[in-house]
Write a protein that holds these residues in place. Structure first.
Motif, short mmCIF file in Angstrom:
data_model
loop_
_atom_site.label_atom_id
_atom_site.label_comp_id
_atom_site.label_asym_id
_atom_site.label_seq_id
_atom_site.Cartn_x
_atom_site.Cartn_y
_atom_site.Cartn_z
N ASP A 129 38.71 59.07 110.44
CA ASP A 129 37.49 58.87 111.22
C ASP A 129 37.62 59.48 112.61
O ASP A 129 36.69 60.12 113.11
CB ASP A 129 37.22 57.36 111.38
N GLN A 177 32.56 56.66 114.35
CA GLN A 177 32.66 57.95 115.05
C GLN A 177 31.94 57.89 116.39
O GLN A 177 32.35 58.52 117.36
CB GLN A 177 32.10 59.06 114.17
N THR A 178 30.85 57.12 116.46
CA THR A 178 30.14 56.98 117.74
C THR A 178 31.03 56.28 118.77
O THR A 178 31.03 56.63 119.95
CB THR A 178 28.84 56.18 117.54
N TYR A 195 31.37 65.76 113.86
CA TYR A 195 30.78 64.52 114.35
C TYR A 195 29.56 64.13 113.53
O TYR A 195 28.65 64.93 113.31
CB TYR A 195 30.40 64.71 115.82
N ASP A 196 29.57 62.89 113.05
CA ASP A 196 28.44 62.35 112.30
C ASP A 196 27.83 61.22 113.13
O ASP A 196 28.39 60.13 113.21
CB ASP A 196 28.96 61.83 110.95
N PRO A 197 26.68 61.48 113.77
CA PRO A 197 26.10 60.50 114.70
C PRO A 197 25.73 59.18 114.02
O PRO A 197 25.56 58.18 114.69
CB PRO A 197 24.84 61.20 115.24
N ASP A 198 25.59 59.17 112.68
CA ASP A 198 25.20 57.94 112.00
C ASP A 198 26.37 56.99 111.82
O ASP A 198 26.19 55.81 111.57
CB ASP A 198 24.59 58.26 110.62
N SER A 199 27.58 57.53 111.92
CA SER A 199 28.75 56.68 111.69
C SER A 199 29.06 55.87 112.95
O SER A 199 29.24 56.41 114.04
CB SER A 199 29.97 57.55 111.33
N TYR A 200 29.11 54.55 112.78
CA TYR A 200 29.38 53.67 113.92
C TYR A 200 30.76 53.96 114.49
O TYR A 200 30.94 54.08 115.71
CB TYR A 200 29.29 52.21 113.46
#
Lengths: 350, 346
Positions: free
Chosen positions: B49, B64-65, B57-62
């Motif tokens: 992760d 990763q945010t 980067y996947d903005p939907d992943s909590y």
């Protein structure tokens, strides 16, 4: 300060012989001591007249001698005199402690403030305050903290002897660790308690009592003569360990005694008044600039100047500002510009 | 090389190889620490992760945010501040020839603290981003004042005068701060967290604001390493060798102001890294400042991030400020080193 000390290359010395005892008196230093004592006395008398209930000088002198009116006697003897005497003695103790440590380590930047003694007291006292322990036990506890820190510094820097540089480095290390502990307590506890703890750690002689005065007086009565005698050993020690040893001085024992006396001064002051900075650092410098190398008589001058500085700062913080501030805040504000000016003007002997 | 036939030179080159190898190992340690700093916290993350947050980067992943918005700024600021503090400590120690010198000798921490406390008290500012410029200007102004006073009198800015005026100005500013803190409890409540020194809760733009100063300062310091070597031989020797010592001291002071000003502006006053890291580093690197500075550049951030990670773990799920940890961990180190080696030889 080389230029000034060259001018003093032949100080007005007078040899005194009385029976089997003989010693040399430096008249210039003696004169300075007299001047400082007179200034201190005048300042002290004047400070007793100040307050929300002003008393004329004559009334103050009567009250001190026990011949004033009842009101005056109560105000002067119960309220103002203990605070005055505490301020004087705390200032003297801090200044002498600084003189001893600076001489011992041969580093002009060393004062008990930076080698952990003040922080030891502060950590313990802040813990005591933020956890809501009793105020009456605060002073002894802070004293114990200062002594414990001093002991830890000494033991940690012992390695077949205590090299002064090692003592400073170890002291700075311990100081940082203790300061971190204090910071932890300050961010951890609720702001109400923290406020009181910060106020204590600013350093103040507010609310001094006669029992504080007695404690301080007893401590100074023991430590000051010891320190004056030790000044002679300290000067030999400053030639370096090898020279001192070959002159027959027990180097480590002398050093231990000096550390004990220096810590004693500083621990008693910080225990009763909180960590008042700057006096221990600055006053010995000023004394040396005025009178030359540290001897027993210059030590007396140092003590008097320390007392003057602390008393003057306390008077300023109490009466001459829009808000009342603890003396520890004022010592720096009063002392720093003067010291910076000296630094700018002269080649400070260091 | 002809000279390599002489045994002494072989020793020297072997010594150089050893130092380079250790440096490489330390760079590896820094990389691992950086990764851990991105991974570890109140929310535990997997390495995949973490890496994904950086590169895909996947903005939907909590998860990763969290890495992007919280851990990344904190790690970058830790890297920058650690390097800046350690390198400027080494530079100060060389330029003033005082083993006890650190960035704080120029009054940087107390200047920044005073400015921030004033900003809170008088202007009601209360966010880390709002503090940045106040802290930087405070740090710079304090150190210029210190340097100005030290160099004004006869003899210029000698090491001892520099150190003395630094101590005095620091004490002065610290007591002004104390006065303001005593007058207003709300100011104390806000300032106490800032002045503990922390990497947490800083947005990424703080890092970008200070990074030009960090880069300039670090590059300048590394370029100065030869001059610092000569400086550390002593004032007279350095002059005899043709070094303009006053100028070197001035430039070092300016570089130190840039680096530590940036560090303190971003992270608050973090003590001890600047004082301790050069001493720790010298055990391995020897006294040559070309190596000392390179080692500081790597070891400083490693230790600061390590301390920050430790601060996230010891009182989980709460956190301890990194400034507290650095002092707690750095102090025993310094004591051990003070006991083991002669601390002279600067």
């Amino acid at each position: 300060m080389s230029a000034a000390s060259e001018a003093r290359a032949h100080p007005p010395l007078r040899t005194v012989r009385a029976g089997g005892v003989s010693f040399r008196l430096n008249l210039r230093t003696l004169g300075l001591v007299g001047l400082a004592a007179a200034a201190l006395f005048a300042l002290a008398a004047w400070s007793l007249t100040l307050g929300s209930f002003p008393i004329p000088l004559e009334g103050v002198l009567r009250a001190v001698l026990g011949r004033g009116s009842e009101d005056h006697e109560f105000i002067v003897r119960t309220l103002r005199l203990p605070r005055l005497l505490s301020a004087l003695m705390v200032g003297a103790a801090l200044a002498m402690s600084g003189a001893i440590f600076q001489g011992l380590v041969r580093n002009p930047l060393v004062s008990p403030d930076i080698i952990g003694i003040n922080q030891g007291a502060t950590l313990v006292a802040v813990f005591w305050i933020v956890t809501g322990q009793g105020r009456t036990t605060l002073a002894p506890v802070a004293f114990a903290g200062a002594v414990a820190a001093a002991l830890a510094v000494y033991l940690l820097s012992w390695r077949g002897g205590v090299a002064p540089n090692r003592l400073v480095l170890v002291g700075i290390g311990l100081n940082a660790a203790l300061a971190a502990g204090t910071t932890y307590l300050l961010v951890r506890f609720p702001i109400e308690q923290v406020g009181a703890a910060v106020a204590w750690s600013a350093g103040s002689v507010y609310a001094s009592t006669w029992s504080d005065v007695t404690t301080l007086g007893a401590a100074l009565a023991i430590l000051t003569p010891a320190a004056m005698v030790l000044m002679w050993h300290l000067r030999i020690l400053q030639f370096g360990d090898d020279t001192a040893t070959s002159l027959g001085l027990p180097v480590e024992a002398t050093r231990l005694t000096l550390v004990l006396v220096g810590c004693g001064f500083s621990a008693i002051a910080v225990g009763l008044a909180g960590p008042i900075g700057f006096v221990a650092l600055m006053v010995p410098h000023v004394a040396r600039m005025l009178a030359g190398a540290m001897t027993a008589s210059v030590l007396v001058l140092t003590a008097l100047l320390g007392a003057i500085m602390l008393l003057a700062s306390d008077v300023v913080g109490q009466y001459f500002l829009p808000v009342t501030l603890p003396v520890g805040v004022i010592t720096a504000v009063v002392g720093a510009p003067y010291f910076l000016f000296l630094l700018y003007r002269s080649n400070v002997r260091l | 090389m002809v000279a390599s036939a002489i045994p002494v030179t072989t020793d020297a080159s072997r010594w150089r190889l050893a130092r380079a190898t250790v440096l490489l190992l330390l760079v590896g340690a820094l990389a691992v620490t950086t990764l851990l700093s991105l991974r570890i916290g109140a929310l535990g993350l997997s390495t995949s992760d973490t890496v994904a947050a950086l590169f895909q980067y996947d903005p939907d992943s909590y998860e990763q945010t969290v890495v992007r918005s919280l851990r990344l700024p904190r790690t970058l600021i830790g890297l920058g501040a650690g390097a800046a503090l350690a390198v400027s400590g080494a530079v100060m120690q060389a330029a003033t020839r005082n083993p006890l010198a650190g960035p704080s000798i120029l009054g940087v921490s107390s200047g920044a603290s005073f400015a921030v406390v004033s900003a809170i008290y008088f202007l009601g500012i209360s966010t880390p981003s709002g503090y940045v410029w106040f802290a930087f200007v405070g740090a710079a102004a304090a150190s210029l004042l210190v340097y100005g006073i030290a160099s004004a009198g006869r003899g210029g800015a000698t090491p001892v005068k520099l150190a003395l005026s630094g101590v005095i100005v620091s004490a002065l500013l610290a007591s002004w701060s104390t006065a303001l803190l005593l007058l207003d409890q709300e100011t104390l409540d806000r300032a106490r967290f800032w002045s503990a020194g922390s990497l947490a809760g800083r947005p990424l733009d703080i890092f970008w604001t200070v990074s030009p100063f960090l880069v300039l300062g670090l590059a300048g310091a590394l370029l100065m390493s030869r001059q610092l070597n000569v400086m550390s031989m002593g004032e007279d020797t350095a002059k005899a060798l043709g070094l303009h010592t006053g100028r070197v001291r001035l430039v070092s002071a300016l570089l130190v102001v840039m680096m530590t000003g940036a560090a303190v502006a971003a992270a608050g006053p973090i003590g001890f890294v600047g004082l301790a890291v050069p001493h720790i580093v010298r055990v391995v690197s020897g006294p040559d400042y070309r190596w000392v500075l390179a080692y500081c550049l790597v070891v400083g951030p490693t230790l600061l991030l390590g301390a920050d990670i430790m601060g996230r773990l010891v009182v989980r799920p709460a956190e301890l400020q990194v400034g507290i940890i650095t002092a707690f961990c750095g102090a025993p180190f310094l004591i051990v080193i003070a006991r083991r080696r002669r601390v002279a030889g600067l």
